[in-house]
Enzyme design. Structure first.
Site, mmCIF file in Angstrom:
data_model
loop_
_atom_site.group_PDB
_atom_site.id
_atom_site.type_symbol
_atom_site.label_atom_id
_atom_site.label_comp_id
_atom_site.label_asym_id
_atom_site.label_seq_id
_atom_site.Cartn_x
_atom_site.Cartn_y
_atom_site.Cartn_z
ATOM 1 N N ARG A 50 0.821 -1.216 0.000
ATOM 2 C CA ARG A 50 0.000 0.000 0.000
ATOM 3 C C ARG A 50 0.850 1.260 0.000
ATOM 4 N NH1 ARG A 50 -3.475 -0.922 4.310
ATOM 5 N NH2 ARG A 50 -2.176 0.383 5.600
ATOM 6 N N TYR A 103 -11.848 22.849 -10.117
ATOM 7 C CA TYR A 103 -12.474 21.629 -10.666
ATOM 8 C C TYR A 103 -13.696 21.288 -9.804
ATOM 9 C CZ TYR A 103 -12.685 16.709 -12.126
ATOM 10 O OH TYR A 103 -13.083 15.485 -12.598
ATOM 11 N N ASP A 176 -3.260 23.462 -8.217
ATOM 12 C CA ASP A 176 -3.506 22.399 -9.191
ATOM 13 C C ASP A 176 -2.788 22.788 -10.480
ATOM 14 O OD1 ASP A 176 -4.576 20.754 -11.229
ATOM 15 O OD2 ASP A 176 -6.470 20.505 -10.172
ATOM 16 N N LYS A 201 -4.096 13.165 -16.903
ATOM 17 C CA LYS A 201 -4.188 13.946 -18.149
ATOM 18 C C LYS A 201 -2.886 13.799 -18.946
ATOM 19 C CE LYS A 201 -7.962 15.308 -16.126
ATOM 20 N NZ LYS A 201 -9.127 14.491 -16.202
#
Ligand SMILES: Cc1ncc(COP(=O)(O)O)c(C=O)c1O
Length: 386
Positions: A50, A103, A176, A201
């Site tokens: 993890r 966003y 961001d 992206k």
């Protein structure tokens, strides 16, 4: 090293006698330690799936080098990177400032999720004067969250000014940086404490997996981010980390082409009779252009065009006639996209009042003549349906 070289050299396997070019995919939950001493040592590095394996470390290292940060942690999506980085710095009773053009799912996270835990959000007009944004700060403000440019209407923000406001009030600035992909803008050099990206992206670049990156500017931010991710049980698959790092190797070549196609297309659209205006920060005369020119070294493939008002039927005919441009959310892949967006639905501090529909274009890597022909044909269908 220049960025082009960093993208090729960073996060590659260290010197070994014979090894593949790419860091192999290392999938794991359990990590085995040969001896008790190794087990003690492991507690300080890679010790459980993890927390990542060498596949994750390689991507983290490359993003850190690109963003110019202290370190990078991965998140399962860009949205998780945005929201978990905010969570790392807030507790009940805190207040945060978030760009009105953020966003939208991050906006909802603030309005709904954080509110339930007693964290209050004020949305600020991203293009307001520094003094007006500073006036929104409170003694309990711990975070300013910026997204520059915003991904629907491309409002460019003054990150150095926001950093000054944040640091003047003992808050952190989180930016961001997805539109610039860590390549055309360096929020950390501009004063941000944390730079996040939807690596989904441009870094991944092929529209086939979701990954978020959180790059801290300093150790204090890094510790808080690490603890938040650890305690929330965040995990990214090793396959996705591998794909993201593979995407990074061609990032600069792809971005240069996205930039060229987007600029060409935006200038062509600006001359069309169907278009009221284009919104592209790298084009002179577009809002935010002076700050873009100061703080960015280039522009990516995402921009919008506001059409002159038309009937919904005609707009539908436009989209239905597209052959090359896909109708779809997201962006940053190799392919061109177009989507009808609704900035008027998502803002409170800087209402959107233009009448015509806003179409967000992602200029892919196709030939520009074919892209223009596709849109030309779609405009013809639109005018026929009008
Ligand atoms: C600017 C921006 N940030 C974050 C995200 C979220 O990324 P993801 O889709 O990987 O959750 C998006 C997604 O469209 C975005 O456009």
């Amino acid at each position: 090293m220049k960025d082009n070289t960093k993208l090729i050299a960073a996060g590659r396997p260290h010197k070994r006698s014979a090894h593949p070019v790419n860091t192999p995919v290392e999938r794991a939950s359990t990590i085995l330690f040969p001896t008790y001493d190794d087990y003690l040592e492991g507690a300080r590095s890679i010790n459980y799936g993890r927390l990542g394996t060498s596949s994750h470390r390689a991507l983290e290292e490359a993003v850190t080098v690109l963003e110019g940060g202290f370190d990078t942690r991965l998140a399962p999506s860009g949205l998780a990177a945005c929201n978990m980085s905010i969570l790392a710095f807030v507790e009940t009773g805190d207040h945060i400032l978030v760009a009105d053009t953020v966003y939208d799912p991050t906006r909802k996270f603030c309005e709904r999720f954080l509110k339930r835990f007693g964290v209050e959000t004020t949305f600020y007009n991203p293009t307001a004067d520094k003094e007006d944004i500073a006036a929104l700060m409170r003694p309990e403000t711990t975070v300013i969250f910026a997204e520059s440019p915003g991904s629907l209407t491309f409002d460019v923000q003054d990150l150095p000014a926001l950093a000054e406001i944040a640091h003047g009030g003992d808050a952190v600035l989180i930016a961001d940086n997805t539109w610039a992909a860590g390549y055309f803008s360096k929020p950390i050099a501009l004063g941000a404490d944390v730079s996040v990206q939807a690596a989904t992206k441009y870094i991944v670049g092929h529209a086939d997996c979701l990954v978020g990156t959180i790059t801290s500017a300093h150790e204090e931010a890094s510790r808080k981010i690490y603890m938040a991710l650890l305690q929330l049980g965040s995990n990214v698959s090793a396959d996705d980390a591998f794909l993201a790092l593979r995407g990074m190797r061609t990032l600069s070549a792809r971005l240069e082409r996205h930039q060229e196609n987007a600029l060409d297309l935006a200038k062509w659209l600006a001359k069309r009779s169907e278009v009221a205006r284009v919104i592209h920060p790298a084009i002179k005369g577009c809002p935010g252009h002076p700050i873009w020119k100061r703080d960015f070294s280039g522009s990516s493939g995402l921009f919008s065009a506001v059409l002159k008002p038309i009937e919904l039927n005609a707009l539908k005919a436009f989209f239905n006639a597209l052959r090359l441009f896909g109708i779809g959310f997201s962006w940053g892949g190799f392919e061109s996209l177009a989507v009808h967006v609704h900035p008027e639905r998502h803002r409170t501090a800087s209402p959107w009042t233009e009448d015509g529909p806003v179409i967000r274009f992602h200029a892919g890597l196709e030939d520009i003549d074919d892209m223009k022909a596709d849109i030309d044909n779609a405009f013809a269908a639109m005018m026929q349906a009008q």
